[in-house]
Enzyme design. Structure first.
Site, PDB file in Angstrom:
ATOM      1  N   CYS A  41      -2.091  -6.043   2.597  1.00 62.77           N
ATOM      2  CA  CYS A  41      -3.510  -5.695   2.670  1.00 62.77           C
ATOM      3  C   CYS A  41      -4.303  -6.335   1.532  1.00 62.77           C
ATOM      4  CB  CYS A  41      -3.670  -4.172   2.647  1.00 62.77           C
ATOM      5  SG  CYS A  41      -5.389  -3.669   2.620  1.00 62.77           S
ATOM      6  N   GLU A  46     -28.403   6.272  14.761  1.00 60.17           N
ATOM      7  CA  GLU A  46     -29.110   7.375  15.432  1.00 60.17           C
ATOM      8  C   GLU A  46     -28.798   7.401  16.928  1.00 60.17           C
ATOM      9  OE1 GLU A  46     -33.453   7.170  15.658  1.00 60.17           O
ATOM     10  OE2 GLU A  46     -33.342   5.022  15.246  1.00 60.17           O
ATOM     11  N   GLU A  63       9.528  -5.906  -6.028  1.00 59.31           N
ATOM     12  CA  GLU A  63       8.578  -6.636  -5.168  1.00 59.31           C
ATOM     13  C   GLU A  63       8.903  -8.121  -5.309  1.00 59.31           C
ATOM     14  OE1 GLU A  63       5.999  -6.154  -2.848  1.00 59.31           O
ATOM     15  OE2 GLU A  63       6.226  -8.331  -2.878  1.00 59.31           O
ATOM     16  N   LYS A 113      -9.493 -11.004   3.762  1.00 59.98           N
ATOM     17  CA  LYS A 113     -10.132 -11.220   5.086  1.00 59.98           C
ATOM     18  C   LYS A 113     -11.572 -10.695   5.092  1.00 59.98           C
ATOM     19  CE  LYS A 113     -10.474  -8.109   7.623  1.00 59.98           C
ATOM     20  NZ  LYS A 113      -9.418  -7.493   8.383  1.00 59.98           N
ATOM     21  N   TYR A 129      -6.167  -8.334  16.571  1.00 55.80           N
ATOM     22  CA  TYR A 129      -6.986  -8.145  15.376  1.00 55.80           C
ATOM     23  C   TYR A 129      -7.208  -9.456  14.607  1.00 55.80           C
ATOM     24  CZ  TYR A 129      -6.405  -3.008  15.229  1.00 55.80           C
ATOM     25  OH  TYR A 129      -6.445  -1.674  15.473  1.00 55.80           O
ATOM     26  N   ILE A 130      -6.091 -10.073  14.227  1.00 57.27           N
ATOM     27  CA  ILE A 130      -6.197 -11.226  13.322  1.00 57.27           C
ATOM     28  C   ILE A 130      -6.905 -12.379  14.019  1.00 57.27           C
ATOM     29  CG2 ILE A 130      -4.841 -12.933  12.025  1.00 57.27           C
ATOM     30  CD1 ILE A 130      -2.789 -10.691  11.474  1.00 57.27           C
ATOM     31  N   GLU A 135     -10.669 -11.683  14.321  1.00 57.48           N
ATOM     32  CA  GLU A 135     -11.360 -11.696  13.032  1.00 57.48           C
ATOM     33  C   GLU A 135     -11.516 -13.128  12.514  1.00 57.48           C
ATOM     34  OE1 GLU A 135      -9.164  -8.807  10.701  1.00 57.48           O
ATOM     35  OE2 GLU A 135     -10.310  -7.148  11.578  1.00 57.48           O
ATOM     36  N   HIS A 160     -33.952   7.978  11.461  1.00 60.48           N
ATOM     37  CA  HIS A 160     -34.713   6.890  12.032  1.00 60.48           C
ATOM     38  C   HIS A 160     -35.378   6.040  10.967  1.00 60.48           C
ATOM     39  CE1 HIS A 160     -36.913   4.911  15.238  1.00 60.48           C
ATOM     40  NE2 HIS A 160     -38.019   5.043  14.541  1.00 60.48           N
ATOM     41  N   CYS A 191      -6.249  -7.376   4.703  1.00 61.62           N
ATOM     42  CA  CYS A 191      -7.561  -6.727   4.818  1.00 61.62           C
ATOM     43  C   CYS A 191      -8.585  -7.176   3.777  1.00 61.62           C
ATOM     44  CB  CYS A 191      -7.435  -5.207   4.675  1.00 61.62           C
ATOM     45  SG  CYS A 191      -5.858  -4.504   5.103  1.00 61.62           S
ATOM     46  N   SER A 247       0.823  -1.213   0.000  1.00 58.16           N
ATOM     47  CA  SER A 247       0.000   0.000   0.000  1.00 58.16           C
ATOM     48  C   SER A 247       0.859   1.266   0.000  1.00 58.16           C
ATOM     49  CB  SER A 247      -0.903   0.004   1.231  1.00 58.16           C
ATOM     50  OG  SER A 247      -1.740  -1.107   1.201  1.00 58.16           O
TER      51      SER A 247
HETATM   52  P1  NDP Z   1      -2.031  -7.766  17.499  1.00 55.60           P
HETATM   53  O1  NDP Z   1      -0.906  -6.933  17.948  1.00 55.60           O
HETATM   54  O2  NDP Z   1      -3.340  -7.162  17.199  1.00 55.60           O
HETATM   55  O3  NDP Z   1      -2.294  -8.877  18.620  1.00 55.60           O
HETATM   56  C1  NDP Z   1      -1.273  -9.732  19.049  1.00 55.60           C
HETATM   57  C2  NDP Z   1      -1.836 -10.745  20.035  1.00 55.60           C
HETATM   58  O4  NDP Z   1      -0.840 -11.721  20.282  1.00 55.60           O
HETATM   59  C3  NDP Z   1      -2.200 -10.127  21.366  1.00 55.60           C
HETATM   60  O5  NDP Z   1      -3.331 -10.801  21.858  1.00 55.60           O
HETATM   61  C4  NDP Z   1      -0.978 -10.393  22.234  1.00 55.60           C
HETATM   62  O6  NDP Z   1      -1.288 -10.609  23.572  1.00 55.60           O
HETATM   63  C5  NDP Z   1      -0.454 -11.696  21.654  1.00 55.60           C
HETATM   64  N1  NDP Z   1       1.004 -11.790  21.666  1.00 55.60           N
HETATM   65  C6  NDP Z   1       1.877 -10.845  21.280  1.00 55.60           C
HETATM   66  N2  NDP Z   1       3.141 -11.309  21.370  1.00 55.60           N
HETATM   67  C7  NDP Z   1       3.063 -12.584  21.811  1.00 55.60           C
HETATM   68  C8  NDP Z   1       4.021 -13.594  22.102  1.00 55.60           C
HETATM   69  N3  NDP Z   1       5.306 -13.384  21.948  1.00 55.60           N
HETATM   70  N4  NDP Z   1       3.572 -14.780  22.539  1.00 55.60           N
HETATM   71  C9  NDP Z   1       2.264 -15.013  22.713  1.00 55.60           C
HETATM   72  N5  NDP Z   1       1.307 -14.097  22.452  1.00 55.60           N
HETATM   73  C10 NDP Z   1       1.702 -12.900  21.998  1.00 55.60           C
HETATM   74  O7  NDP Z   1      -1.456  -8.613  16.274  1.00 55.60           O
HETATM   75  P2  NDP Z   1      -2.147  -9.390  15.056  1.00 55.60           P
HETATM   76  O8  NDP Z   1      -1.167 -10.435  14.671  1.00 55.60           O
HETATM   77  O9  NDP Z   1      -3.527  -9.797  15.369  1.00 55.60           O
HETATM   78  O10 NDP Z   1      -2.207  -8.281  13.923  1.00 55.60           O
HETATM   79  C11 NDP Z   1      -1.016  -7.629  13.490  1.00 55.60           C
HETATM   80  C12 NDP Z   1      -1.300  -6.220  13.063  1.00 55.60           C
HETATM   81  O11 NDP Z   1      -1.995  -6.230  11.838  1.00 55.60           O
HETATM   82  C13 NDP Z   1      -2.184  -5.445  14.026  1.00 55.60           C
HETATM   83  O12 NDP Z   1      -1.426  -4.757  14.972  1.00 55.60           O
HETATM   84  C14 NDP Z   1      -2.934  -4.510  13.131  1.00 55.60           C
HETATM   85  O13 NDP Z   1      -2.262  -3.285  13.086  1.00 55.60           O
HETATM   86  C15 NDP Z   1      -2.902  -5.159  11.772  1.00 55.60           C
HETATM   87  N6  NDP Z   1      -4.242  -5.660  11.431  1.00 55.60           N
HETATM   88  C16 NDP Z   1      -5.267  -4.759  11.340  1.00 55.60           C
HETATM   89  C17 NDP Z   1      -6.524  -5.181  11.038  1.00 55.60           C
HETATM   90  C18 NDP Z   1      -7.638  -4.201  10.956  1.00 55.60           C
HETATM   91  O14 NDP Z   1      -7.364  -3.006  10.869  1.00 55.60           O
HETATM   92  N7  NDP Z   1      -8.899  -4.620  11.035  1.00 55.60           N
HETATM   93  C19 NDP Z   1      -6.837  -6.592  10.776  1.00 55.60           C
HETATM   94  C20 NDP Z   1      -5.692  -7.457  10.931  1.00 55.60           C
HETATM   95  C21 NDP Z   1      -4.444  -6.974  11.237  1.00 55.60           C
HETATM   96  P3  NDP Z   1      -1.578  -9.482  24.664  1.00 55.60           P
HETATM   97  O15 NDP Z   1      -1.984  -8.224  23.963  1.00 55.60           O
HETATM   98  O16 NDP Z   1      -2.666 -10.043  25.479  1.00 55.60           O
HETATM   99  O17 NDP Z   1      -0.311  -9.317  25.407  1.00 55.60           O
END
Ligand code: NDP
Length: 448
Positions: A43, A442, A35, A51, A178-179, A182, A437, A48, A15
């Protein structure tokens, strides 16, 4: 004649990289982009977009269930994962072609191979070709982080999840960000048995607590099982191809697929940053200034690789600002305040501005308005699930500091509300707006 092969060489056609490249070219620069995988980036290719299509696809389960209340009989209802998967992947192919065409139309040359930095003004392609450029832009994104435990090689990440040969009957997801949330929603809706395990006792850290609680309650009622404070310690492959997963001290769980979603880290390994004197940060991120410039004056970086805000629209803004600043003689910076975001869980949630907790810490005197309601379509269909909308208001100025929503279509509604928060509107302004409405939105102007 320039002393360099190109004015701009971009590494990574995601992106941020595509936007920067095409805008720089439109400003008159001679641009090339490398690339190593597919044009479009995370994305478009494995994030995105596919997904969201899976979310749409899985949401039919609910719609079809509710259809009977509206008089519809849907005979012989069935779901075929391969059809959804392949249609989604075909759409990804279409977008890959569209992004490629955009670069082509703007005269950006493309090298579909890996490029590494060999100096402040030079890169080497995987084929061995050396290329020089006045400016290099690093836009290589991020990559899933895999925790270390025995059997991690049996697990998949969001890179592979779009290609699953079949819909798993039982899925275990590690992470609650997030992931994880979702895909928990997608698989749950499609009929898989879903277990979410996380290292802490929270889901979706960073979002407003009331919304996170509501999502937890609803998804548990929908059948998703959670195991908190227990990261995976071992995954063992069984003779029948399934996996036995041990997480914390809990009993092992037998599943067919293990999805790891524990964050993404900047994709800088082996990029050659040291050849330009750039020292990555703790997570591997490239440190940059407000114009996305690295410590090497001829090298810039945008998007996830800088680990500022890992969101596509932010990478696009950074790419645009970089190109306008460096090649368009229009210096710009990106405003990182009030960035709206959403989680396409089921139901989805979305927020902009400060959460209640953040607002109380920063402003002290805060008023909170909530609407806890059962959307009309849920009432009609006999669904007990309730939406929750929250306005966080500065009690001194009446300014709305944050809007947080969970419920059907929350991201669509939030995008419009984000304009009001960004513009600094007050609760009085919200109240002065006549309700539309009947709608769920609303509720935003009816909170007392
Ligand atoms: P996130 O940062 O959202 O979540 C990571 C999760 O993994 C948290 O629950 C965290 O636990 C846990 N975690 C982190 N490190 C470890 C570790 N070393 N061992 C075990 N558990 C761990 O990451 P995602 O992978 O879900 O997504 C990556 C990024 O992609 C996001 O930050 C977001 O910016 C982007 N994204 C955005 C979306 C959207 O806009 N809708 C959709 C998908 C991805 P805890 O927090 O409890 O410590």
């Amino acid at each position: 004649m320039s002393d360099y092969d190109y004015d701009l060489f971009t590494i990574g056609a995601g992106s941020g990289g595509v936007r920067a490249s095409r805008v720089a070219a439109a400003h008159g620069a001679k641009v090339a982009v490398a690339e190593e995988y597919r044009v479009g980036g995370t994305c478009v290719i494995r994030g995105c977009v596919p997904k969201k299509l899976l979310v749409y696809g899985s949401h039919f389960a609910e719609e079809l269930q509710d259809a009977a209340h509206y008089g519809w009989t849907v005979a012989g209802m069935s779901f075929d994962w391969a059809t959804l998967r392949d249609t989604v992947l075909r759409d990804v192919d279409r977008l890959n072609a569209a992004y490629t065409q955009t670069l082509e139309n703007n005269g950006v040359e493309r090298f579909l191979e890996r490029a590494t930095i060999t100096g402040p003004h030079s890169v080497r392609l995987a084929s061995g070709r050396e290329i020089t450029a006045k400016v290099i832009l690093v836009a290589v994104g991020a990559w899933p982080v895999l925790p270390e435990f025995p059997g991690v090689e049996h697990c998949i990440t969001s890179n592979e999840v779009f290609h699953l040969p079949e819909l798993p009957r039982r899925v275990l997801i590690q992470g609650a960000g997030y992931i994880a949330m979702e895909f928990a929603g997608i698989f749950n809706a499609l009929g898989s048995q879903v277990t979410v395990v996380n290292r802490s006792d929270q889901i979706l850290r960073g979002y407003d607590e009331s919304l996170r609680d509501r999502l937890l309650q609803i998804t548990m009622a929908r059948g998703i099982e959670y195991k908190f404070n227990c990261p995976i310690t071992e995954v063992v492959r069984q003779d029948d191809g399934s996996f036995l997963v041990t997480a914390g001290r809990k009993d092992p769980v037998a599943v067919d697929t293990v999805l790891i979603a524990t964050g993404r880290k900047p994709n800088t390994a082996g990029l050659g940053l040291e050849n330009a004197g750039i020292v990555p940060g703790e997570k591997g991120e490239i440190p940059v200034d407000e114009h996305s410039r690295t410590t090497c004056p001829s090298i810039y970086a945008v998007g996830d690789v800088t680990d500022r805000v890992q969101l596509t629209p932010v990478a696009i803004r950074e790419g645009q600002a970089f190109a306008d600043t460096v090649f368009g003689n229009m210096p710009r910076t990106v405003d990182y305040t009030c960035i709206p975001s959403a989680v396409f869980s089921q139901p989805p949630l979305a927020g902009v501005g400060l959460t209640e907790g953040q607002a109380r810490n920063r402003h002290g005197n805060v008023k909170v308005f909530t609407s806890d309601f059962r959307p009309m379509k849920n009432v009609f269909a006999g669904r007990m699930e309730r939406g929750l909308y929250k306005l966080v208001v500065d009690a001194n100025t009446d300014r709305v500091l944050g809007v947080h929503l969970i419920g059907p279509e929350a991201p669509e509604i939030l995008q419009a509300a984000a304009i009001a928060v960004k513009a600094g509107l007050t609760k009085v302004d919200f109240d002065a707006t006549v309700a539309l409405h009947p709608s769920m939105a609303e509720e935003l102007v009816l909170m007392k």
